[in-house]
Enzyme design. Structure first.
Site, PDB file in Angstrom:
ATOM      1  N   GLU A  42      92.440 -40.889   8.789  1.00 30.80           N
ATOM      2  CA  GLU A  42      92.764 -39.823   9.745  1.00 30.80           C
ATOM      3  C   GLU A  42      91.590 -38.845   9.709  1.00 30.80           C
ATOM      4  O   GLU A  42      91.594 -37.847   9.008  1.00 30.80           O
ATOM      5  CB  GLU A  42      94.075 -39.118   9.389  1.00 30.80           C
ATOM      6  CG  GLU A  42      94.521 -38.200  10.530  1.00 30.80           C
ATOM      7  CD  GLU A  42      95.722 -37.350  10.176  1.00 30.80           C
ATOM      8  OE1 GLU A  42      96.794 -37.576  10.770  1.00 30.80           O
ATOM      9  OE2 GLU A  42      95.589 -36.455   9.327  1.00 30.80           O
ATOM     10  N   GLU A  55     104.175 -34.678   4.763  1.00 31.93           N
ATOM     11  CA  GLU A  55     102.779 -34.346   4.492  1.00 31.93           C
ATOM     12  C   GLU A  55     102.592 -32.869   4.156  1.00 31.93           C
ATOM     13  O   GLU A  55     102.740 -32.011   5.026  1.00 31.93           O
ATOM     14  CB  GLU A  55     101.922 -34.689   5.718  1.00 31.93           C
ATOM     15  CG  GLU A  55     100.445 -34.406   5.523  1.00 31.93           C
ATOM     16  CD  GLU A  55      99.593 -34.845   6.702  1.00 31.93           C
ATOM     17  OE1 GLU A  55      98.363 -34.926   6.535  1.00 31.93           O
ATOM     18  OE2 GLU A  55     100.155 -35.104   7.788  1.00 31.93           O
ATOM     19  N   ASP A 107      96.906 -36.317   1.695  1.00 30.38           N
ATOM     20  CA  ASP A 107      95.804 -36.235   2.657  1.00 30.38           C
ATOM     21  C   ASP A 107      94.610 -35.600   1.946  1.00 30.38           C
ATOM     22  O   ASP A 107      94.655 -34.429   1.559  1.00 30.38           O
ATOM     23  CB  ASP A 107      96.232 -35.406   3.865  1.00 30.38           C
ATOM     24  CG  ASP A 107      95.170 -35.345   4.947  1.00 30.38           C
ATOM     25  OD1 ASP A 107      94.043 -34.890   4.646  1.00 30.38           O
ATOM     26  OD2 ASP A 107      95.461 -35.718   6.092  1.00 30.38           O
TER      27      ASP A 107
END
Length: 271
Positions: free
Chosen positions: A248, A154, A187
């Site tokens: 998330e 990530e 993300d």
């Protein structure tokens, strides 16, 4: 088919983090299933925090998949990263992640490397630190391949790491590795900070994306910030992504409302 996913965290030390459901695994799974989520993303203190047969039983009971497992407890609880100047700590970090990978692989789910990637510490050389990261990802990527899963790396925003902050930087770094079993996590919260154009980055580097975190510009559930999802959703569909879009996000204004908001936004853009 793009699948919906919600986060469940069972690690008290990270309770202030961006997770929708907390503490009670079965209660979170029950709520996720009732709302129509396809999967859960799980954060545990260790690979043996939950017995594999028990988790399999619960997943079957609630008709859910395990989308991914987080490894952040390795840093939060044990202070381990893949770029620590101490080689023994780096070895322990790799071992911890391998254990989490083994746990996830029982469900064909990847492990995610977020905070355990670490940072280039003051006084340390960037080239040397990046070589430690490459060495670790090569070893872990080979382990992933042997287990029949991928490993998810990530890119975090600049306030959380000074290693790799964008899809472009992450993709170019993956190209230098010996392994091809490492993918990137896109993300949307981190991308809102770092990317010049989110949808163009997804289109350009989409072949490297293995997982997506679904959160708005302020890390609240999608729809509670200023992220423009229409173009982003189209770019995700254009690249042929068929993995999980996982919430998330902070449990704002509360876990149940956050989960309802997320599944509503998911259906709006992906169904």
């Amino acid at each position: 088919m793009i699948k919906s996913c919600v986060t469940i965290a069972l690690v008290p030390q990270i309770k202030t983090g961006p997770w929708i459901f907390w503490e009670d695994l079965e209660a979170g799974m029950h709520k996720a299933s009732k709302l129509g989520f396809d999967a859960i993303e799980l954060f545990t203190a260790s690979a043996d925090a939950i017995e594999i047969p028990k988790l399999k039983e619960l997943l079957e009971k609630y008709n859910l998949e395990l989308a991914a497992v987080g490894t952040g407890a390795g840093k939060v609880i044990h202070g381990m990263t893949l770029t620590d100047p101490n080689s023994e700590i780096r070895k322990k970090a790799i071992s911890f992640i391998k254990e989490m990978m083994d746990f996830g692989a029982a469900f064909r789910a990847p492990a995610i490397i977020g905070s355990m990637q670490g940072n280039i510490l003051p006084g340390n050389d960037r080239e040397e630190t990046m070589s430690w990261l490459a060495e670790a990802l090569n070893e872990l990527g080979k382990h992933a391949e042997a287990k029949g899963v991928t490993l998810i790396y990530e890119p975090l925003n600049r306030y959380e790491t000074n290693l790799l902050n964008t899809l472009e930087a992450g993709s170019k770094f993956l190209d230098t590795l010996d392994t091809k079993s490492v993918k990137l996590l896109a993300d949307l919260f981190h991308m809102n900070i770092e990317e010049e154009n989110l949808e163009q980055s997804i289109l350009k580097w989409g072949k490297y994306i293995g997982h997506i975190h679904f959160a708005d510009s302020n890390r609240r559930p999608m729809g509670f910030g200023h992220t423009s999802m229409r173009e982003i959703a189209e770019s995700i569909k254009t690249i042929g992504y068929s993995g999980f879009v996982s919430a998330e996000a902070f449990p704002y204004p509360n876990p149940d409302a956050a989960a309802e908001q997320t599944i509503g936004e998911f259906r709006k853009w992906f169904r």
